[in-house]
Design a protein around this motif. Structure first.
Motif, PDB file in Angstrom:
ATOM      1  N   GLY A  93       0.861  -1.251   0.059  1.00  0.00           N
ATOM      2  CA  GLY A  93       0.065  -0.140   0.055  1.00  0.00           C
ATOM      3  C   GLY A  93       0.794   1.302   0.032  1.00  0.00           C
ATOM      4  O   GLY A  93       0.551   2.130  -0.686  1.00  0.00           O
ATOM      5  N   LYS A  94       1.923   1.180   0.784  1.00  0.00           N
ATOM      6  CA  LYS A  94       2.857   2.379   0.911  1.00  0.00           C
ATOM      7  C   LYS A  94       3.520   2.770  -0.496  1.00  0.00           C
ATOM      8  O   LYS A  94       3.660   3.723  -1.105  1.00  0.00           O
ATOM      9  N   SER A  95       3.952   1.519  -1.269  1.00  0.00           N
ATOM     10  CA  SER A  95       4.549   1.629  -2.607  1.00  0.00           C
ATOM     11  C   SER A  95       3.465   2.123  -3.554  1.00  0.00           C
ATOM     12  O   SER A  95       3.747   3.030  -4.323  1.00  0.00           O
ATOM     13  N   VAL A  96       2.340   1.633  -3.648  1.00  0.00           N
ATOM     14  CA  VAL A  96       1.099   2.025  -4.251  1.00  0.00           C
ATOM     15  C   VAL A  96       1.159   3.665  -4.105  1.00  0.00           C
ATOM     16  O   VAL A  96       1.046   4.360  -5.239  1.00  0.00           O
ATOM     17  N   ALA A  97       0.663   4.112  -2.863  1.00  0.00           N
ATOM     18  CA  ALA A  97       0.663   5.398  -2.660  1.00  0.00           C
ATOM     19  C   ALA A  97       1.724   6.302  -3.147  1.00  0.00           C
ATOM     20  O   ALA A  97       1.293   7.462  -3.517  1.00  0.00           O
ATOM     21  N   ALA A  98       2.999   5.876  -3.050  1.00  0.00           N
ATOM     22  CA  ALA A  98       4.252   6.763  -3.376  1.00  0.00           C
ATOM     23  C   ALA A  98       4.281   6.791  -4.894  1.00  0.00           C
ATOM     24  O   ALA A  98       4.791   7.673  -5.209  1.00  0.00           O
ATOM     25  N   HIS A  99       3.952   5.561  -5.757  1.00  0.00           N
ATOM     26  CA  HIS A  99       4.481   5.776  -7.387  1.00  0.00           C
ATOM     27  C   HIS A  99       3.432   5.556  -8.111  1.00  0.00           C
ATOM     28  O   HIS A  99       3.436   5.661  -9.240  1.00  0.00           O
ATOM     29  N   VAL A 100       1.975   5.357  -7.688  1.00  0.00           N
ATOM     30  CA  VAL A 100       0.932   5.288  -8.506  1.00  0.00           C
ATOM     31  C   VAL A 100       0.034   6.691  -8.663  1.00  0.00           C
ATOM     32  O   VAL A 100      -0.297   7.253  -7.658  1.00  0.00           O
ATOM     33  N   ALA A 101      -0.347   6.960  -9.707  1.00  0.00           N
ATOM     34  CA  ALA A 101      -1.179   8.200 -10.062  1.00  0.00           C
ATOM     35  C   ALA A 101      -2.516   7.856 -10.770  1.00  0.00           C
ATOM     36  O   ALA A 101      -2.270   6.541 -11.530  1.00  0.00           O
ATOM     37  N   LYS A 102      -3.615   8.581 -10.701  1.00  0.00           N
ATOM     38  CA  LYS A 102      -4.611   8.331 -11.626  1.00  0.00           C
ATOM     39  C   LYS A 102      -4.110   8.276 -13.008  1.00  0.00           C
ATOM     40  O   LYS A 102      -3.411   9.085 -13.682  1.00  0.00           O
ATOM     41  N   GLY A 103      -4.528   7.164 -13.849  1.00  0.00           N
ATOM     42  CA  GLY A 103      -4.195   6.928 -15.169  1.00  0.00           C
ATOM     43  C   GLY A 103      -3.099   6.072 -15.405  1.00  0.00           C
ATOM     44  O   GLY A 103      -2.940   5.561 -16.527  1.00  0.00           O
ATOM     45  N   ALA A 104      -2.339   5.565 -14.435  1.00  0.00           N
ATOM     46  CA  ALA A 104      -1.440   4.587 -14.516  1.00  0.00           C
ATOM     47  C   ALA A 104      -1.686   3.216 -14.657  1.00  0.00           C
ATOM     48  O   ALA A 104      -2.997   2.848 -14.420  1.00  0.00           O
ATOM     49  N   MET A 105      -1.063   2.587 -15.820  1.00  0.00           N
ATOM     50  CA  MET A 105      -1.458   1.045 -15.971  1.00  0.00           C
ATOM     51  C   MET A 105      -0.619   0.187 -14.855  1.00  0.00           C
ATOM     52  O   MET A 105       0.666   0.115 -14.756  1.00  0.00           O
ATOM     53  N   ILE A 106      -1.314  -0.559 -14.135  1.00  0.00           N
ATOM     54  CA  ILE A 106      -0.933  -1.469 -13.212  1.00  0.00           C
ATOM     55  C   ILE A 106      -1.227  -3.070 -13.337  1.00  0.00           C
ATOM     56  O   ILE A 106      -2.349  -3.136 -14.120  1.00  0.00           O
ATOM     57  N   MET A 107      -0.474  -3.915 -12.840  1.00  0.00           N
ATOM     58  CA  MET A 107      -1.121  -5.160 -12.880  1.00  0.00           C
ATOM     59  C   MET A 107      -1.083  -5.823 -11.248  1.00  0.00           C
ATOM     60  O   MET A 107      -0.213  -5.346 -10.684  1.00  0.00           O
ATOM     61  N   VAL A 108      -2.364  -6.158 -11.029  1.00  0.00           N
ATOM     62  CA  VAL A 108      -2.486  -6.575  -9.486  1.00  0.00           C
ATOM     63  C   VAL A 108      -2.687  -8.023  -9.580  1.00  0.00           C
ATOM     64  O   VAL A 108      -3.677  -8.628 -10.363  1.00  0.00           O
ATOM     65  N   THR A 109      -2.100  -8.712  -8.652  1.00  0.00           N
ATOM     66  CA  THR A 109      -2.404 -10.037  -8.420  1.00  0.00           C
ATOM     67  C   THR A 109      -2.844 -10.153  -7.039  1.00  0.00           C
ATOM     68  O   THR A 109      -2.053  -9.476  -6.250  1.00  0.00           O
ATOM     69  N   GLY A 110      -3.805 -10.997  -6.785  1.00  0.00           N
ATOM     70  CA  GLY A 110      -4.275 -10.902  -5.409  1.00  0.00           C
ATOM     71  C   GLY A 110      -5.398 -12.021  -5.215  1.00  0.00           C
ATOM     72  O   GLY A 110      -5.550 -13.037  -6.003  1.00  0.00           O
ATOM     73  N   ARG A 111      -6.290 -11.574  -4.182  1.00  0.00           N
ATOM     74  CA  ARG A 111      -7.477 -12.597  -4.157  1.00  0.00           C
ATOM     75  C   ARG A 111      -8.807 -11.696  -3.920  1.00  0.00           C
ATOM     76  O   ARG A 111      -8.822 -10.563  -3.614  1.00  0.00           O
ATOM     77  N   ILE A 112     -10.000 -12.397  -4.457  1.00  0.00           N
ATOM     78  CA  ILE A 112     -11.098 -11.695  -4.361  1.00  0.00           C
ATOM     79  C   ILE A 112     -11.628 -11.935  -2.781  1.00  0.00           C
ATOM     80  O   ILE A 112     -11.584 -13.106  -2.222  1.00  0.00           O
ATOM     81  N   HIS A 113     -12.207 -10.777  -2.261  1.00  0.00           N
ATOM     82  CA  HIS A 113     -12.683 -11.079  -1.059  1.00  0.00           C
ATOM     83  C   HIS A 113     -13.998 -10.306  -1.041  1.00  0.00           C
ATOM     84  O   HIS A 113     -14.356  -9.244  -1.384  1.00  0.00           O
ATOM     85  N   TYR A 114     -14.954 -11.251  -0.474  1.00  0.00           N
ATOM     86  CA  TYR A 114     -16.350 -10.685  -0.435  1.00  0.00           C
ATOM     87  C   TYR A 114     -16.847 -10.271   1.129  1.00  0.00           C
ATOM     88  O   TYR A 114     -16.342 -11.101   1.918  1.00  0.00           O
ATOM     89  N   SER A 115     -17.424  -9.201   1.562  1.00  0.00           N
ATOM     90  CA  SER A 115     -18.036  -8.892   2.789  1.00  0.00           C
ATOM     91  C   SER A 115     -19.395  -8.761   2.785  1.00  0.00           C
ATOM     92  O   SER A 115     -20.159  -8.318   1.716  1.00  0.00           O
ATOM     93  N   ARG A 116     -19.899  -8.735   4.033  1.00  0.00           N
ATOM     94  CA  ARG A 116     -21.476  -8.469   4.247  1.00  0.00           C
ATOM     95  C   ARG A 116     -21.494  -7.756   5.442  1.00  0.00           C
ATOM     96  O   ARG A 116     -20.645  -8.113   6.511  1.00  0.00           O
ATOM     97  N   TRP A 117     -22.533  -6.712   5.574  1.00  0.00           N
ATOM     98  CA  TRP A 117     -22.788  -6.169   6.696  1.00  0.00           C
ATOM     99  C   TRP A 117     -23.900  -5.486   6.851  1.00  0.00           C
ATOM    100  O   TRP A 117     -24.776  -5.620   5.870  1.00  0.00           O
ATOM    101  N   THR A 118     -24.469  -5.136   7.895  1.00  0.00           N
ATOM    102  CA  THR A 118     -25.669  -4.192   8.115  1.00  0.00           C
ATOM    103  C   THR A 118     -25.760  -2.839   7.985  1.00  0.00           C
ATOM    104  O   THR A 118     -24.678  -2.285   9.032  1.00  0.00           O
ATOM    105  N   ASP A 119     -26.458  -1.940   7.322  1.00  0.00           N
ATOM    106  CA  ASP A 119     -26.037  -0.431   7.219  1.00  0.00           C
ATOM    107  C   ASP A 119     -26.686  -0.010   8.304  1.00  0.00           C
ATOM    108  O   ASP A 119     -27.502  -0.512   9.213  1.00  0.00           O
TER     109      ASP A 119
END
Length: 117
Positions: A60-86
């Motif tokens: 996250g710190k690296s992304v915040a320091a080096h990425v701006a709107k419009g940059a092209m990136i590749m993200v590898t990760g996992r899908i996370h689903y959440s459920r909550w009551t508003d």
């Protein structure tokens, strides 16, 4: 069993950074991916989907320091689903990508378009 996703796309916002009470850093971005296809009449169509991406600590710190709107990136990760009551008592659902690796492919150009890094 494995929960792995790889997305390549353009960042749609300036990274949003926050810290937890336990001093963990959380950086959030939106990522646009686009696919092209031909419709039933043979016309070329495009469809853009937006993905919420969450990056923790060092990534996250690296992304915040080096990425701006419009940059092209590749993200590898996992899908996370959440459920909550508003606040009104309704059950809500969400989906996000938890980044395990982010590769910087192209920097954002002034005006939001991307160019080769």
């Amino acid at each position: 069993m494995k929960n792995t996703v790889t997305l390549v796309g353009f960042v749609g916002n300036t990274p949003e950074v926050r810290e937890t009470s336990g001093s963990a850093t959380i950086t959030s971005i939106s990522l646009a991916t686009t696919r092209s296809f031909k419709d039933g009449e043979g016309n070329r169509q495009t469809e853009t989907e937006w993905h919420r991406v969450t990056c923790f600590n060092g990534i996250g710190k690296s992304v915040a320091a080096h990425v701006a709107k419009g940059a092209m990136i590749m993200v590898t990760g996992r899908i996370h689903y959440s459920r909550w009551t508003d606040a009104e008592g309704k059950t809500r659902y969400g989906c996000e990508i938890i980044a395990e690796q982010v590769d910087f492919l192209a920097r954002a150009k002034e005006g939001g378009a991307a160019k080769a890094a």
